[in-house]
Motif scaffolding. Structure first.
Motif, short mmCIF file in Angstrom:
data_model
loop_
_atom_site.label_atom_id
_atom_site.label_comp_id
_atom_site.label_asym_id
_atom_site.label_seq_id
_atom_site.Cartn_x
_atom_site.Cartn_y
_atom_site.Cartn_z
N PHE A 9 0.80 -1.23 0.00
CA PHE A 9 0.00 0.00 0.00
C PHE A 9 0.83 1.27 0.00
CE2 PHE A 9 -4.12 -2.06 1.85
CZ PHE A 9 -4.32 -2.69 0.64
N GLN A 10 0.19 2.38 -0.48
CA GLN A 10 0.96 3.59 -0.77
C GLN A 10 1.49 4.32 0.46
OE1 GLN A 10 -1.01 6.98 -2.52
NE2 GLN A 10 -3.03 6.36 -1.85
N ASN A 11 0.76 4.37 1.57
CA ASN A 11 1.26 5.14 2.72
C ASN A 11 2.50 4.49 3.35
OD1 ASN A 11 -0.39 7.61 2.99
ND2 ASN A 11 -2.06 6.13 3.01
N PRO A 12 2.49 3.16 3.55
CA PRO A 12 3.73 2.53 4.02
C PRO A 12 4.90 2.74 3.04
CG PRO A 12 1.88 1.05 4.33
CD PRO A 12 1.36 2.21 3.55
N VAL A 33 -3.44 -6.06 6.17
CA VAL A 33 -4.60 -5.14 6.08
C VAL A 33 -5.79 -5.79 5.36
CG1 VAL A 33 -5.39 -2.90 5.19
CG2 VAL A 33 -3.16 -3.07 6.31
N HIS A 38 -5.28 -4.83 10.92
CA HIS A 38 -5.07 -3.48 11.46
C HIS A 38 -6.20 -3.07 12.40
CE1 HIS A 38 -7.58 -3.16 7.95
NE2 HIS A 38 -7.78 -1.87 8.09
N ARG A 39 -7.29 -3.86 12.39
CA ARG A 39 -8.43 -3.52 13.26
C ARG A 39 -8.52 -4.42 14.49
NH1 ARG A 39 -13.00 -1.76 8.81
NH2 ARG A 39 -11.56 -0.51 7.59
N ALA A 50 -6.81 3.01 12.90
CA ALA A 50 -7.01 1.75 12.17
C ALA A 50 -6.40 1.78 10.78
CB ALA A 50 -8.51 1.42 12.10
N ALA A 51 -5.12 2.04 10.72
CA ALA A 51 -4.44 2.09 9.42
C ALA A 51 -2.96 1.85 9.62
CB ALA A 51 -4.68 3.44 8.77
N VAL A 52 -2.29 1.52 8.52
CA VAL A 52 -0.82 1.47 8.52
C VAL A 52 -0.35 2.62 7.64
CG1 VAL A 52 -0.55 -0.98 8.97
CG2 VAL A 52 -0.92 -0.22 6.61
N PRO A 53 0.84 3.13 7.88
CA PRO A 53 1.87 2.68 8.80
C PRO A 53 1.69 3.27 10.20
CG PRO A 53 2.70 4.55 7.56
CD PRO A 53 1.29 4.29 7.07
N GLU A 65 0.25 8.24 11.35
CA GLU A 65 0.16 9.28 10.33
C GLU A 65 1.54 9.41 9.65
OE1 GLU A 65 -2.57 10.66 9.16
OE2 GLU A 65 -3.73 9.65 10.69
N THR A 66 1.50 9.14 8.35
CA THR A 66 2.75 9.10 7.57
C THR A 66 3.59 10.37 7.74
OG1 THR A 66 1.68 7.65 6.00
CG2 THR A 66 3.59 8.86 5.19
N HIS A 114 -11.63 2.59 -2.18
CA HIS A 114 -12.64 2.09 -1.25
C HIS A 114 -14.06 2.15 -1.82
CE1 HIS A 114 -10.13 1.30 2.21
NE2 HIS A 114 -9.52 2.45 2.04
N LEU A 120 -11.28 -3.09 0.13
CA LEU A 120 -10.82 -4.14 1.04
C LEU A 120 -11.85 -5.26 1.17
CD1 LEU A 120 -9.12 -2.10 3.92
CD2 LEU A 120 -8.00 -3.33 2.07
N1 LIG Z 1 -3.71 9.42 7.15
C1 LIG Z 1 -3.04 8.16 7.26
C2 LIG Z 1 -3.66 7.21 6.24
C3 LIG Z 1 -3.16 5.80 6.38
C4 LIG Z 1 -3.94 4.85 5.49
O1 LIG Z 1 -5.05 5.13 4.99
N2 LIG Z 1 -3.37 3.66 5.28
C5 LIG Z 1 -4.04 2.66 4.49
C6 LIG Z 1 -3.00 1.88 3.69
S1 LIG Z 1 -2.29 2.92 2.44
C7 LIG Z 1 -4.75 1.69 5.43
O2 LIG Z 1 -4.14 1.17 6.34
N3 LIG Z 1 -6.06 1.47 5.21
C8 LIG Z 1 -6.82 0.61 6.04
C9 LIG Z 1 -8.30 0.81 5.90
O3 LIG Z 1 -8.71 1.65 5.10
O4 LIG Z 1 -9.05 0.10 6.58
C10 LIG Z 1 -1.53 8.33 7.02
O5 LIG Z 1 -1.14 9.37 6.47
O6 LIG Z 1 -0.73 7.47 7.41
#
Ligand SMILES: N[C@@H](CCC(=O)N[C@@H](CS)C(=O)NCC(=O)O)C(=O)O
Length: 204
Positions: A9-12, A33, A38-39, A50-53, A65-66, A114, A120
């Protein structure tokens, strides 16, 4: 210190690229994920968003938060190349573009994923197709904005590579995966994409 992520995924990827540019190595652990890991209760305690990273510090605290994770590394390793600017004007200009890209591409490609695709799957069943399609417009408009900006700048925030380029290349690649490649007419964005993609960090 440990970075929790999901490689695809893009944020990691933004954090991995940031670390690679700075030459910093951090232990990493994958969070599944698409399986909803993550949940889990434990991961929600670590990142209620509830997100990575998210990053676990040596003192046991967590940062998510990235951009906040990147800020932590920028401040902790001041002798590595600066990716968030040195002067007040540089910092503000980079932040301005980083924000434009994060809202217009990172967030919009996430919303498209999404809402306009299966996203997902069972992990996240709410879909608003209209919102997904609206995101497509935002993605295309932001690519046009970047193309115009890059006619006079080597990189997104001026003549130096910065975190704004990292955010942008990760989102542009995700947009391509979602079926929205850079238009042939956007020659400046194409030139920039080729340059940034050839950096070693792009493969991190
Ligand atoms: N604002 C967060 C966004 C993080 C995010 O949306 N990560 C996605 C992967 S790129 C994720 O974990 N999504 C899980 C979900 O939507 O349930 C950041 O900057 O890190």
């Amino acid at each position: 210190m440990k970075l929790y992520e999901f490689e695809a995924f893009q944020n990691p990827r933004r954090v991995r690229m940031f670390l690679a540019e700075k030459g910093i190595e951090v232990e990493r652990e994958q969070i599944d994920v698409p399986a909803g890991e993550h949940r889990s209760e434990e991961n929600l305690r670590r990142n209620p968003g509830a997100a990575v990273p998210f990053l676990e510090l040596d003192n046991g605290n967590f940062i998510s938060e990235t951009i906040a994770i990147s800020r932590f590394f920028e401040e902790t390793y001041p002798t590595t190349p600066s990716l968030m600017g040195a002067t007040a004007e540089e910092k503000a200009t980079i932040e301005m573009w980083q924000r434009r890209v994060e809202l217009g591409l990172t967030q919009a490609t996430g919303d498209f994923f999404h809402h306009a695709t299966e996203g997902l799957g069972e992990v996240d069943r709410y879909r608003n197709k209209e919102w997904g399609e609206n995101s497509r417009k935002q993605i295309l408009a932001t690519m046009k904005l970047l193309d115009t900006n890059l006619a006079n700048n080597e990189f997104i925030a001026g003549d130096r590579f910065s975190i704004a380029d990292i955010t942008a290349v990760c989102a542009v690649d995700f947009a391509e995966y979602l079926g929205m490649p850079i238009s042939d007419s956007h020659i400046n964005l194409r030139r920039w994409h080729e340059t940034v993609s050839s950096r070693l960090s792009a493969a991190a």
